[in-house]
Design an enzyme around this catalytic site. Sequence first.
Site, short mmCIF file in Angstrom:
data_model
loop_
_atom_site.label_atom_id
_atom_site.label_comp_id
_atom_site.label_asym_id
_atom_site.label_seq_id
_atom_site.Cartn_x
_atom_site.Cartn_y
_atom_site.Cartn_z
N ARG A 4 0.84 -1.20 0.00
CA ARG A 4 0.00 0.00 0.00
C ARG A 4 0.87 1.25 0.00
O ARG A 4 0.62 2.21 -0.71
CB ARG A 4 -0.92 -0.01 1.22
CG ARG A 4 -1.76 1.20 1.36
CD ARG A 4 -2.85 1.05 2.38
NE ARG A 4 -2.48 0.27 3.53
CZ ARG A 4 -3.17 0.29 4.65
NH1 ARG A 4 -4.23 1.04 4.77
NH2 ARG A 4 -2.82 -0.45 5.67
N GLY A 48 -9.77 -5.91 5.27
CA GLY A 48 -8.63 -5.35 4.55
C GLY A 48 -8.32 -3.95 5.02
O GLY A 48 -8.61 -3.57 6.15
N CYS A 49 -7.73 -3.17 4.15
CA CYS A 49 -7.36 -1.79 4.47
C CYS A 49 -8.58 -1.01 4.95
O CYS A 49 -9.60 -0.98 4.28
CB CYS A 49 -6.77 -1.14 3.23
SG CYS A 49 -6.52 0.64 3.39
N PHE A 50 -8.45 -0.36 6.09
CA PHE A 50 -9.61 0.35 6.63
C PHE A 50 -9.99 1.58 5.84
O PHE A 50 -11.10 2.08 5.96
CB PHE A 50 -9.45 0.68 8.11
CG PHE A 50 -8.13 1.26 8.57
CD1 PHE A 50 -7.32 2.03 7.75
CD2 PHE A 50 -7.70 1.02 9.87
CE1 PHE A 50 -6.12 2.56 8.20
CE2 PHE A 50 -6.50 1.56 10.35
CZ PHE A 50 -5.71 2.32 9.50
#
Length: 228
Positions: A4, A48-50
């Site tokens: 990310r 997953g990614c917040f």
Amino acid sequence: MKLRQILLASCLVFASAPAFAESITMVPPPAVDQTATTKTETIVLAGGCFWGVQGVYQHLKGVTNAVSGYSGGKKETADYETVSSGTTGHAESVEVTFDPKVVSLGKILQVYFSVAHDPTELNRQGPDTGTQYRSAVFTTTEDQAKIVKAYIDQLDRAKAYSDPIVTKVSALDKFYPAEGYHQDYATIHPSQPYIAYYDIPKIEGLSKFFPQDYRAKPVLVSEAKASN
């Protein structure tokens, strides 16, 4: 460095890339939903990614706040860098506060299992890997737990996905809000490569598949704090 972060530092690579959407599978609503109530509720969702999960729920009518944070571990290690090691037991998660008079728990869950993430990916989501990116629901009432578990069973029996659902359901112990720079991230940084490539398609999926429940103007953490 997490993928990310690499994507965020590589704007030129994705500047001309087409929009990318992780698996979006429209699933039916829960056969069992909560009874009508006037009490505001919270539920914590990990997928997953917040950044993306928060972005989706900020655009869902009836949600009064959606806060990025950490669940499943201890307070002492509830910080971004430590959680990112994947050794703390935390999951990047979002505390969703909602008005049941406007949006039911069933709708919250239908969105979660349809567009917010892929519930068949074990300890990962899209490009992010590790237990901190697991699919998990942290419930705040026994009624919530019954409804979530019944819904997962319903979807598995219907073979709504080509693979089994791996979402874990447990009672919420503690939720720790993430650092301020993570809040409202998708709204503040829509052109960041990671957001544009992985998260904006989720919000667009909400608009496309749940048009009656979508609101163009998101509810932001900063605004929710000001109104309290």
